[in-house]
Design a protein around this motif. Structure first.
Motif, short mmCIF file in Angstrom:
data_model
loop_
_atom_site.label_atom_id
_atom_site.label_comp_id
_atom_site.label_asym_id
_atom_site.label_seq_id
_atom_site.Cartn_x
_atom_site.Cartn_y
_atom_site.Cartn_z
N TRP A 1 11.18 -18.80 -2.73
CA TRP A 1 11.50 -17.49 -3.29
C TRP A 1 12.71 -17.58 -4.20
O TRP A 1 13.69 -18.24 -3.87
CB TRP A 1 11.78 -16.48 -2.17
N HIS A 2 12.64 -16.90 -5.34
CA HIS A 2 13.76 -16.84 -6.27
C HIS A 2 14.67 -15.66 -5.97
O HIS A 2 15.79 -15.60 -6.46
CB HIS A 2 13.25 -16.73 -7.71
N LEU A 3 14.17 -14.71 -5.19
CA LEU A 3 14.92 -13.52 -4.80
C LEU A 3 14.75 -13.31 -3.30
O LEU A 3 13.94 -14.00 -2.67
CB LEU A 3 14.39 -12.29 -5.54
N GLY A 4 15.45 -12.36 -2.76
CA GLY A 4 15.23 -11.92 -1.40
C GLY A 4 14.51 -10.58 -1.42
O GLY A 4 14.43 -9.93 -2.47
N ALA A 5 13.97 -10.17 -0.28
CA ALA A 5 13.28 -8.88 -0.20
C ALA A 5 13.61 -8.19 1.11
O ALA A 5 13.56 -8.80 2.18
CB ALA A 5 11.77 -9.07 -0.33
N LEU A 6 13.93 -6.89 1.00
CA LEU A 6 14.30 -6.07 2.15
C LEU A 6 13.53 -4.76 2.07
O LEU A 6 13.55 -4.10 1.02
CB LEU A 6 15.81 -5.79 2.11
N THR A 7 12.86 -4.40 3.16
CA THR A 7 12.16 -3.10 3.16
C THR A 7 13.19 -1.98 3.13
O THR A 7 14.17 -2.01 3.87
CB THR A 7 11.24 -2.95 4.38
N ARG A 8 12.96 -1.00 2.28
CA ARG A 8 13.83 0.17 2.19
C ARG A 8 13.30 1.31 3.05
O ARG A 8 14.05 2.15 3.51
CB ARG A 8 13.94 0.65 0.74
N THR A 9 11.97 1.33 3.18
CA THR A 9 11.29 2.32 4.01
C THR A 9 10.26 1.57 4.83
O THR A 9 10.06 0.36 4.65
CB THR A 9 10.56 3.37 3.14
N ALA A 10 9.56 2.27 5.69
CA ALA A 10 8.42 1.67 6.37
C ALA A 10 7.40 1.24 5.30
O ALA A 10 7.23 1.95 4.30
CB ALA A 10 7.79 2.65 7.34
N VAL A 11 6.77 0.11 5.51
CA VAL A 11 5.85 -0.45 4.53
C VAL A 11 4.53 -0.78 5.20
O VAL A 11 4.51 -1.35 6.29
CB VAL A 11 6.44 -1.74 3.88
N GLN A 12 3.45 -0.41 4.53
CA GLN A 12 2.12 -0.86 4.91
C GLN A 12 1.63 -1.70 3.75
O GLN A 12 1.78 -1.31 2.58
CB GLN A 12 1.17 0.30 5.15
N ALA A 13 1.04 -2.86 4.06
CA ALA A 13 0.66 -3.78 2.99
C ALA A 13 -0.51 -4.65 3.42
O ALA A 13 -0.81 -4.78 4.61
CB ALA A 13 1.85 -4.66 2.63
N TYR A 14 -1.13 -5.23 2.41
CA TYR A 14 -2.07 -6.33 2.64
C TYR A 14 -1.23 -7.60 2.53
O TYR A 14 -0.46 -7.77 1.59
CB TYR A 14 -3.15 -6.38 1.57
N ARG B 1 0.84 -1.21 0.00
CA ARG B 1 0.00 0.00 0.00
C ARG B 1 0.87 1.25 0.00
O ARG B 1 0.62 2.18 -0.75
CB ARG B 1 -0.95 -0.05 1.18
N THR B 2 1.89 1.27 0.86
CA THR B 2 2.85 2.37 0.89
C THR B 2 4.22 1.80 1.24
O THR B 2 4.32 0.82 1.98
CB THR B 2 2.49 3.45 1.93
N GLY B 3 5.26 2.45 0.72
CA GLY B 3 6.62 2.05 1.05
C GLY B 3 7.38 1.47 -0.12
O GLY B 3 6.84 1.32 -1.22
N LEU B 4 8.65 1.17 0.14
CA LEU B 4 9.54 0.63 -0.88
C LEU B 4 10.20 -0.64 -0.38
O LEU B 4 10.63 -0.72 0.78
CB LEU B 4 10.63 1.64 -1.24
N ILE B 5 10.30 -1.63 -1.29
CA ILE B 5 10.93 -2.90 -0.97
C ILE B 5 11.91 -3.23 -2.08
O ILE B 5 11.57 -3.17 -3.27
CB ILE B 5 9.88 -4.03 -0.85
N ALA B 6 13.14 -3.57 -1.70
CA ALA B 6 14.17 -3.95 -2.67
C ALA B 6 14.16 -5.46 -2.84
O ALA B 6 14.16 -6.21 -1.86
CB ALA B 6 15.54 -3.49 -2.18
#
Length: 156
Positions: A84-97, A46-51
């Motif tokens: 998972w084929h990749l990894g994921a790291l939040t870059r900023t605060a994240v709001q999500a479903y 919903r908001t934020g960035l994920i690498a």
């Protein structure tokens, strides 16, 4: 959310999918999953960035894409062996479903029309777009350097 993956779905499919969602939030700099770990959930940001990153021996985690508002995080949950084929790291605060992947897969099996529609939407809006983006990045990195094509003069 007015843009992104969710808004690309027909209203009935959107409501069906959101019936499986629960709200979640993460602070910045949190590892959501590692390459090779179980893909047992997915998220609609919903908001934020994920690498999204890939581990390169001797170099560590290399970011291959960043996703943000309105985008779906994760599609490995659709395909066996559900890793998972990749990894994921939040870059900023994240709001999500957040969605429980086995629950959604079971619902897709129980309602094949909704399942097929969701599968097609993920294929088109997420997988297809990311593959096109990866192709462009690869061409930028490894494609011919056309700026030097004529340095040695015309071909004979």
């Amino acid at each position: 959310m007015t843009e992104g993956f969710l808004s690309s779905l027909p209203p009935t499919l959107r409501g069906w999918l959101l019936g499986f969602a629960h709200d979640t939030a993460f602070p910045g700099d949190i590892r959501l999953f590692e390459e090779g770990s179980a893909a047992d959930r997915f998220w609609l940001v919903r908001t934020g960035l994920i690498a999204l990153d890939v581990h390169i021996p001797g170099r560590g985690a290399i970011v291959v894409e960043t996703i943000g508002d309105g985008e779906l995080l994760g599609w490995s949950w659709l395909f066996e062996p559900y890793q998972w084929h990749l990894g994921a790291l939040t870059r900023t605060a994240v709001q999500a479903y957040e969605f429980d992947a086995p629950q959604v897969r079971a619902a897709m099996d129980e309602d094949p029309a909704a399942g097929l529609a969701l599968f097609r939407a993920i294929g088109d809006q997420v997988i297809g777009r990311r593959l096109r983006s990866a192709r462009t990045r690869l061409l930028d990195l490894y494609g011919p350097d056309t700026s030097r094509a004529y340095e040695s003069g015309p071909a004979r």
